[in-house]
Structures are given as structure tokens and as C-alpha cells.
Motif scaffolding. Structure first.
Motif, PDB file in Angstrom:
ATOM      1  N   LEU A 111      54.178  34.014  50.724  1.00  0.00           N
ATOM      2  CA  LEU A 111      54.332  34.982  49.642  1.00  0.00           C
ATOM      3  C   LEU A 111      55.220  36.136  50.078  1.00  0.00           C
ATOM      4  N   SER A 112      55.899  36.744  49.120  1.00  0.00           N
ATOM      5  CA  SER A 112      56.682  37.944  49.406  1.00  0.00           C
ATOM      6  C   SER A 112      55.740  39.123  49.636  1.00  0.00           C
ATOM      7  N   GLY A 113      56.291  40.225  50.140  1.00  0.00           N
ATOM      8  CA  GLY A 113      55.471  41.408  50.356  1.00  0.00           C
ATOM      9  C   GLY A 113      54.832  41.903  49.067  1.00  0.00           C
ATOM     10  N   GLY A 114      55.618  41.899  47.993  1.00  0.00           N
ATOM     11  CA  GLY A 114      55.081  42.339  46.711  1.00  0.00           C
ATOM     12  C   GLY A 114      53.966  41.443  46.216  1.00  0.00           C
ATOM     13  N   GLN A 115      54.125  40.125  46.415  1.00  0.00           N
ATOM     14  CA  GLN A 115      53.073  39.183  46.002  1.00  0.00           C
ATOM     15  C   GLN A 115      51.820  39.366  46.850  1.00  0.00           C
ATOM     16  N   GLN A 116      52.005  39.607  48.163  1.00  0.00           N
ATOM     17  CA  GLN A 116      50.842  39.835  49.023  1.00  0.00           C
ATOM     18  C   GLN A 116      50.069  41.088  48.594  1.00  0.00           C
ATOM     19  N   GLN A 117      50.805  42.132  48.210  1.00  0.00           N
ATOM     20  CA  GLN A 117      50.116  43.349  47.788  1.00  0.00           C
ATOM     21  C   GLN A 117      49.427  43.148  46.443  1.00  0.00           C
ATOM     22  N   ARG A 118      49.989  42.310  45.588  1.00  0.00           N
ATOM     23  CA  ARG A 118      49.312  42.009  44.319  1.00  0.00           C
ATOM     24  C   ARG A 118      48.043  41.195  44.566  1.00  0.00           C
ATOM     25  N   VAL A 119      48.058  40.329  45.592  1.00  0.00           N
ATOM     26  CA  VAL A 119      46.826  39.634  45.993  1.00  0.00           C
ATOM     27  C   VAL A 119      45.781  40.666  46.430  1.00  0.00           C
ATOM     28  N   ALA A 120      46.223  41.649  47.217  1.00  0.00           N
ATOM     29  CA  ALA A 120      45.312  42.691  47.682  1.00  0.00           C
ATOM     30  C   ALA A 120      44.754  43.500  46.507  1.00  0.00           C
ATOM     31  N   CYS A 121      45.602  43.759  45.508  1.00  0.00           N
ATOM     32  CA  CYS A 121      45.139  44.476  44.311  1.00  0.00           C
ATOM     33  C   CYS A 121      44.092  43.652  43.563  1.00  0.00           C
ATOM     34  N   ALA A 122      44.366  42.357  43.407  1.00  0.00           N
ATOM     35  CA  ALA A 122      43.415  41.483  42.712  1.00  0.00           C
ATOM     36  C   ALA A 122      42.090  41.427  43.466  1.00  0.00           C
ATOM     37  N   ARG A 123      42.160  41.366  44.789  1.00  0.00           N
ATOM     38  CA  ARG A 123      40.942  41.346  45.620  1.00  0.00           C
ATOM     39  C   ARG A 123      40.117  42.624  45.405  1.00  0.00           C
ATOM     40  N   ALA A 124      40.810  43.764  45.288  1.00  0.00           N
ATOM     41  CA  ALA A 124      40.115  45.032  45.092  1.00  0.00           C
ATOM     42  C   ALA A 124      39.447  45.118  43.731  1.00  0.00           C
ATOM     43  N   LEU A 125      40.019  44.450  42.732  1.00  0.00           N
ATOM     44  CA  LEU A 125      39.548  44.600  41.355  1.00  0.00           C
ATOM     45  C   LEU A 125      38.583  43.526  40.890  1.00  0.00           C
ATOM     46  N   VAL A 126      38.568  42.375  41.556  1.00  0.00           N
ATOM     47  CA  VAL A 126      37.844  41.220  41.019  1.00  0.00           C
ATOM     48  C   VAL A 126      36.334  41.467  40.934  1.00  0.00           C
ATOM     49  N   GLY A 127      35.811  42.356  41.785  1.00  0.00           N
ATOM     50  CA  GLY A 127      34.388  42.655  41.751  1.00  0.00           C
ATOM     51  C   GLY A 127      34.017  43.766  40.779  1.00  0.00           C
ATOM     52  N   ARG A 128      34.993  44.241  39.993  1.00  0.00           N
ATOM     53  CA  ARG A 128      34.794  45.328  39.025  1.00  0.00           C
ATOM     54  C   ARG A 128      34.140  46.539  39.675  1.00  0.00           C
ATOM     55  N   PRO A 129      34.790  47.129  40.679  1.00  0.00           N
ATOM     56  CA  PRO A 129      34.192  48.259  41.390  1.00  0.00           C
ATOM     57  C   PRO A 129      34.173  49.531  40.539  1.00  0.00           C
ATOM     58  N   GLU A 130      33.341  50.461  40.961  1.00  0.00           N
ATOM     59  CA  GLU A 130      33.276  51.771  40.306  1.00  0.00           C
ATOM     60  C   GLU A 130      34.619  52.491  40.431  1.00  0.00           C
ATOM     61  N   VAL A 131      35.237  52.373  41.611  1.00  0.00           N
ATOM     62  CA  VAL A 131      36.504  53.048  41.861  1.00  0.00           C
ATOM     63  C   VAL A 131      37.294  52.246  42.889  1.00  0.00           C
ATOM     64  N   VAL A 132      38.622  52.241  42.735  1.00  0.00           N
ATOM     65  CA  VAL A 132      39.523  51.610  43.701  1.00  0.00           C
ATOM     66  C   VAL A 132      40.312  52.701  44.413  1.00  0.00           C
ATOM     67  N   PHE A 133      40.259  52.695  45.745  1.00  0.00           N
ATOM     68  CA  PHE A 133      41.031  53.632  46.556  1.00  0.00           C
ATOM     69  C   PHE A 133      42.245  52.901  47.119  1.00  0.00           C
ATOM     70  N   ALA A 134      43.425  53.469  46.867  1.00  0.00           N
ATOM     71  CA  ALA A 134      44.682  52.855  47.310  1.00  0.00           C
ATOM     72  C   ALA A 134      45.399  53.821  48.251  1.00  0.00           C
ATOM     73  N   ASP A 135      45.602  53.400  49.492  1.00  0.00           N
ATOM     74  CA  ASP A 135      46.223  54.255  50.507  1.00  0.00           C
ATOM     75  C   ASP A 135      47.671  53.831  50.716  1.00  0.00           C
ATOM     76  N   GLU A 136      48.612  54.593  50.140  1.00  0.00           N
ATOM     77  CA  GLU A 136      50.046  54.280  50.219  1.00  0.00           C
ATOM     78  C   GLU A 136      50.302  52.810  49.880  1.00  0.00           C
ATOM     79  N   PRO A 137      49.861  52.326  48.717  1.00  0.00           N
ATOM     80  CA  PRO A 137      49.933  50.886  48.431  1.00  0.00           C
ATOM     81  C   PRO A 137      51.342  50.331  48.310  1.00  0.00           C
ATOM     82  N   THR A 138      52.344  51.196  48.118  1.00  0.00           N
ATOM     83  CA  THR A 138      53.726  50.710  48.011  1.00  0.00           C
ATOM     84  C   THR A 138      54.553  51.070  49.238  1.00  0.00           C
ATOM     85  N   GLY A 139      53.887  51.570  50.289  1.00  0.00           N
ATOM     86  CA  GLY A 139      54.609  52.066  51.457  1.00  0.00           C
ATOM     87  C   GLY A 139      55.430  51.014  52.185  1.00  0.00           C
ATOM     88  N   ASN A 140      55.007  49.744  52.122  1.00  0.00           N
ATOM     89  CA  ASN A 140      55.730  48.675  52.819  1.00  0.00           C
ATOM     90  C   ASN A 140      56.534  47.792  51.876  1.00  0.00           C
TER      91      ASN A 140
END
Length: 259
Positions: free
Chosen positions: A152-181
Motif C-alpha cells: 500500500l502507498s503511504g496514504g493508503q496505510q494511513q487510511r487503514v490506520a484511520c479505519a482502525r481507529a474508527l471501527v470500534g466507534r470510540p468516544e473520541v479519536v486522537f490524531a497526532d500529526e496524522p499527515t506528517g509523513n
């Protein structure tokens, strides 16, 4: 562990009240946070900005239960984070919090789908099928689910990470420089997804960034300097964020010149 919250923080997705974080002691002591109070609204996208050493990452780590506080109170929803046991913190982070990091943090031997579902698998939970489909379609990865991170490209890998963060329907998602790389195009794709998750699905996002363009996707920008909140901006544009940063930098330079 629950406790009545103050009027300022009641109903917030995450909140801090008179938060202090001190590292070291004596001459080596560093005041990373100095009496910070803030309420992060549910269903909103908040960006945290500030110069290097301002305390923005420390604030996020304390809010997320990743770092202890020296004094003050942190809450996520109605749960008071401050004082929770290690077991309680683990459960809180597993059940109520999502994380997106600059480095993606994907397991290379797992497929995209396995990476997305890993936190739920560890918790012994199954995904809600309808919500899982919504997340996968929103990040646009349905044709990449069987691919491993190296495919996967870097952008696709980060979208996987975003999906992983959201799939459990959390109260809040914390993103630390998510576009830095990421390059500008991939970064825009990730930011658009985060924005859509807030606007269309009511997710709460808290993002640390140094990028004025990234901050312009947020509903609100909170500015830190020297461990304190010094300003904020609602409905930001990239130009307005840049202007505010320049003013803060000028004020800091002037203060430094007079000391």
C-alpha cells in the motif's frame, strides 16, 4: 470511576481542568503544561497547534490517558481518567479511544483488513457489520483489504490506520500529526476522511498538527504556548491560522527580547 463534572466540561467528549504536567525536578524541571483547562466538544473536529515545546503533544497524551498528570483532572465522556488503575486505563483506551499516529503503526504481517479489526479482536469484540461497511467505503479501501502494508502507498496505510481507529466507534479519536509523513495529495485524502467522519457520522476528532492547511479542516483550533492555551479560532481558514501563528510568534519574540 465516574465523578460529577464541572459546568464547563459536562457533555464534552474529552476535557481537562487545571491540568499541570511537570517533568524532572530542581534546575532540570520542565513545566510542560501549566493550568490548562479545555472542553473538547462531542461531534466536533478540534486541532491543537503551537510551536515546538508548547505542550500540544503532552496535552493530547494526557487527554488520551497515554501520560499521567501532575495535577488537575482529565475526563473522557463521564469517565474521570485521572487516578485510573493501569487496568482501568487499558480498558478506557481499548473501549473509548481511537488513535492515529504519524508512523501508521500497522503490523506488516497482517492484511489491511486484519489491521483494521485488530483492536476489536484483542478486545474480543466483533465489528458492527453496517458500521464496518460504512468505514471501509468512507476510506475507499474496499479493493485493498487483502493487501499487506508493504503493498500500500503511504496514504493508503494511513487510511487503514484511520479505519482502525474508527471501527470500534470510540468516544473520541486522537490524531497526532496524522499527515506528517504524507505528500500533500495523500494528506488531503486523510484530512477529508477525518472531516467527513465528523460531519456525516458525528465522530469526535482531536488532532495535533503544525500544518495550517490541516488545521483548516477543523471546526476549532486551540493554540498553546509555554504550556498554556493562549488563543483559539473557530471555523478556521488556512490564512487565518497562519495569521494567528505569526501574531503568536511575534508576541513570543517580543517577550523574549524584554526578558
Amino acid at each position: 470511576m465516574t465523578s460529577p463534572l464541572t459546568d464547563r466540561t459536562a457533555g464534552a467528549a474529552a476535557a481537562a481542568v487545571d491540568l499541570w504536567k511537570v517533568y524532572g525536578s530542581g534546575e532540570a524541571q520542565v513545566l510542560a503544561l501549566r493550568g490548562v483547562s479545555c472542553a473538547l466538544e462531542r461531534g466536533r473536529f478540534t486541532a491543537i497547534m503551537g510551536p515546538s515545546g508548547s505542550g500540544k503533544s503532552t496535552l493530547m497524551h494526557c487527554l488520551a490517558g497515554l501520560d499521567s498528570v501532575t495535577r488537575g483532572q482529565v475526563s473522557i465522556g463521564e469517565t474521570v481518567v485521572t487516578g485510573l488503575s493501569d487496568k482501568g486505563l487499558t480498558k478506557l483506551r481499548r473501549d473509548k479511544v481511537g488513535f492515529i499516529f504519524q508512523q501508521f503503526n500497522l503490523l506488516p504481517t497482517l492484511t489491511a483488513e486484519e489491521n483494521i479489526l485488530l483492536p476489536l479482536a484483542i478486545a474480543g469484540r466483533k465489528p458492527d457489520p453496517a458500521w464496518y461497511d460504512t468505514v471501509i467505503d468512507t476510506v475507499g479501501l474496499r479493493d485493498r483489504l487483502k493487501h499487506r502494508p508493504s503493498q500500500l502507498s503511504g496514504g493508503q496505510q494511513q487510511r487503514v490506520a484511520c479505519a482502525r481507529a474508527l471501527v470500534g466507534r470510540p468516544e473520541v479519536v486522537f490524531a497526532d500529526e496524522p499527515t506528517g509523513n504524507l505528500d500533500s495529495r495523500s494528506g488531503a485524502e486523510v484530512l477529508a476522511f477525518l472531516r467527513r467522519s465528523v460531519t456525516e457520522y458525528g465522530q469526535t476528532i482531536v488532532m495535533v498538527t503544525h500544518d495550517a492547511n490541516a488545521a483548516s479542516y477543523a471546526d476549532r483550533v486551540v493554540f498553546l504556548a509555554d504550556g498554556q492555551i493562549v488563543d483559539e479560532l473557530v471555523s478556521p481558514t488556512a490564512d487565518a491560522v497562519l495569521d494567528r501563528i505569526k501574531r503568536l510568534d511575534t508576541a513570543a519574540a517580543t517577550a523574549g527580547a524584554t526578558e
